[in-house]
Design a protein around this motif. Sequence first.
Motif, PDB file in Angstrom:
ATOM      1  N   HIS A 215     -13.117   1.741  -5.406  1.00  0.00           N
ATOM      2  CA  HIS A 215     -12.061   0.879  -4.881  1.00  0.00           C
ATOM      3  C   HIS A 215     -11.939   1.021  -3.371  1.00  0.00           C
ATOM      4  O   HIS A 215     -12.159   2.095  -2.809  1.00  0.00           O
TER       5      HIS A 215
ATOM      6  N   THR B 179     -10.423   1.681   0.168  1.00  0.00           N
ATOM      7  CA  THR B 179      -9.461   2.694   0.597  1.00  0.00           C
ATOM      8  C   THR B 179      -8.359   2.050   1.436  1.00  0.00           C
ATOM      9  O   THR B 179      -8.631   1.369   2.423  1.00  0.00           O
TER      10      THR B 179
ATOM     11  N   PRO C 288      -3.054   1.749  -5.059  1.00  0.00           N
ATOM     12  CA  PRO C 288      -4.231   2.447  -5.609  1.00  0.00           C
ATOM     13  C   PRO C 288      -4.290   2.370  -7.133  1.00  0.00           C
ATOM     14  O   PRO C 288      -3.325   1.982  -7.796  1.00  0.00           O
ATOM     15  N   TYR C 289      -5.436   2.778  -7.663  1.00  0.00           N
ATOM     16  CA  TYR C 289      -5.692   2.719  -9.109  1.00  0.00           C
ATOM     17  C   TYR C 289      -5.875   4.113  -9.706  1.00  0.00           C
ATOM     18  O   TYR C 289      -6.432   5.010  -9.080  1.00  0.00           O
ATOM     19  N   ASN C 290      -5.424   4.223 -10.949  1.00  0.00           N
ATOM     20  CA  ASN C 290      -5.438   5.484 -11.684  1.00  0.00           C
ATOM     21  C   ASN C 290      -6.630   5.584 -12.619  1.00  0.00           C
ATOM     22  O   ASN C 290      -6.531   6.195 -13.682  1.00  0.00           O
TER      23      ASN C 290
ATOM     24  N   TYR D 293       0.688   3.823  -8.419  1.00  0.00           N
ATOM     25  CA  TYR D 293      -0.629   3.760  -9.040  1.00  0.00           C
ATOM     26  C   TYR D 293      -0.668   2.742 -10.182  1.00  0.00           C
ATOM     27  O   TYR D 293       0.181   2.752 -11.068  1.00  0.00           O
TER      28      TYR D 293
ATOM     29  N   SER E  61       0.843  -1.200   0.000  1.00  0.00           N
ATOM     30  CA  SER E  61       0.000   0.000   0.000  1.00  0.00           C
ATOM     31  C   SER E  61       0.877   1.250   0.000  1.00  0.00           C
ATOM     32  O   SER E  61       1.224   1.793   1.058  1.00  0.00           O
TER      33      SER E  61
ATOM     34  N   THR F  24      -7.868   6.542  -4.751  1.00  0.00           N
ATOM     35  CA  THR F  24      -7.853   5.458  -5.727  1.00  0.00           C
ATOM     36  C   THR F  24      -9.154   5.531  -6.513  1.00  0.00           C
ATOM     37  O   THR F  24     -10.227   5.684  -5.928  1.00  0.00           O
TER      38      THR F  24
ATOM     39  N   TYR G 277       2.121   4.703  -2.986  1.00  0.00           N
ATOM     40  CA  TYR G 277       1.665   5.419  -4.183  1.00  0.00           C
ATOM     41  C   TYR G 277       2.309   4.894  -5.468  1.00  0.00           C
ATOM     42  O   TYR G 277       2.964   5.616  -6.211  1.00  0.00           O
TER      43      TYR G 277
END
Length: 549
Positions: free
Chosen positions: A311, A313, A288-290, A258, A254, A328, A256
């Motif tokens: 998504h 958190t 996370p997702y972009n 992405y 977890s 995310t 950054y």
Amino acid sequence: MKYIFFLFLFSTYAFLTQAQTEGPLENVVITYQKKKTQVRANENAELQVNVSPVDVRKFKARGFVRYSDFGARGDSKTDDIDAIAAAHAFANQHGLMVKADAGATYYIGGKERTAVIQTDTDFGTAAFIIDDTEVQNHQAAVFVVGSSLQAFKLEGISSLKRNQEKITASLPANCLISVTNSNVKRYIRFGLNQNNGSPQTDIFVVDKNGNVDMAAPIIWDFEQITEISALPIDEKKLTITGGRFTTIANQAESKYTYYSRNITIKRSNVIVDGLEHRVTGEGDHGAPYNGFLNVNNCAYVTVQNTILTGHKTYSTIGAAGKPVSMGTYDLLANRALNVSFVNCSQTNDIKDSKYWGIFGSNYCKNLLYDKCTLSRFDAHMGVANATIRNSTLGHMGINAIGSGVLTVENCTIYGRNLINLRSDYGSTWQGEFIVRNCVFVPAGGSVTSASLIGGSNSGQHDFGYTCYMPERISIENLQIDDTNHPEAYQGPAIFSNFNPQMTDASYQEKFPLVRTREVLLRNVTTSSGKALKISDNPFLFKEVKVTTY
């Protein structure tokens, strides 16, 4: 020539679309030899595609190709990404539509391979499983919707002015202009994700005579220009329909990093209609997702009748050295103009705070929500003009900084504020708010003291620009459901307490926040029966003229 070779390298494609990720997007050699149609990858990960002359004639006669024509199994187990990419590469060269096979389930594993879409595509009822558990390059899109038109540098333009109506340029067609002054920093972020800002940049549309579309004006003065380019806008619409996509979520650390295993749209004049995206396999950690749909460096894009998924958190350690929740997204727009989301919804509860707000944007103009039920609208590093209508916004509500007019009408908002001005970018909006015919349920009905316009600015941080609150706020026919409130509640505030330290004239702002001049109220009602007040800190807003009519 008996054999015709087509070679498309990343360097060319990146130049055309200003791609941000590294690695090959389309790396395909197509031959036409008198043997069967087949697709294989060589030791350099280059796709080598042979299409028999008989099949070429067949495909052209029927006007489209299917993924199965290039060997896709659609059995939910075999990795079909090479066949999918090959089908699009062939279709792009011959101007043919691409159709998924009805009833197929295409598995897409972690191999670094991007299918480039330049023609109409019908995913239909087919399903696509995108497995992110083991990925070679988390920044490589699964699909890129691209243009065959070529960007070029503009010469002779050394400066620009805010709201300038014309540039000195003779262009082949309407163009999307991208401009940067890397010597000036804007959006110097404050808080747990603090940073040193981003180069001043803008994106706008001009016609072939250089006339700027003033519906999406230039928003900065550019005393210097370090980079400026023009990309001709495709006149013909490209349509993508259907498709049931499922992402098996990554299990990465977890932080950054992405993931961009998505459909990235880098072409203007695109419609996405009837797509569905779901997410499975989320655990107690992940990157996370972009955005599954990422609209980037383009204009005139509509996403409609589409179902998406918020998504889960996750948290990490932010730039300030403290834990922070990571944004995310399933929808993302960056450097995009005239982007509309129409009749879009999400699979999970829009009021469930376990899931991050579904949409984020940067450097955009003229964003629209219409008939949407989504957990959030967000303008991160600024938006020029936005409209939200006939929609329901969930637990993260409406978050914005920017300029122009923000219009909210015929909506229900469950956020902590009716509109929240993002404090990490100075709670700035240089323009006007218009709110009509809305219902506001503060914090989704939890016990809270309601305030309509949220934000915070100490006046001590340089964000790289003067911070403004909306000059005028017009609110008409607003119902405030403040049934659940604390015992000492004295009624909803128009403004939250933007600076608790500033309670008299002794407090000095190094970087003053320019406050609202006028608030117009008409038919604003509360469930509590308590009247609106200006703020819990009335000193901050003592110069605001409030008119009830």
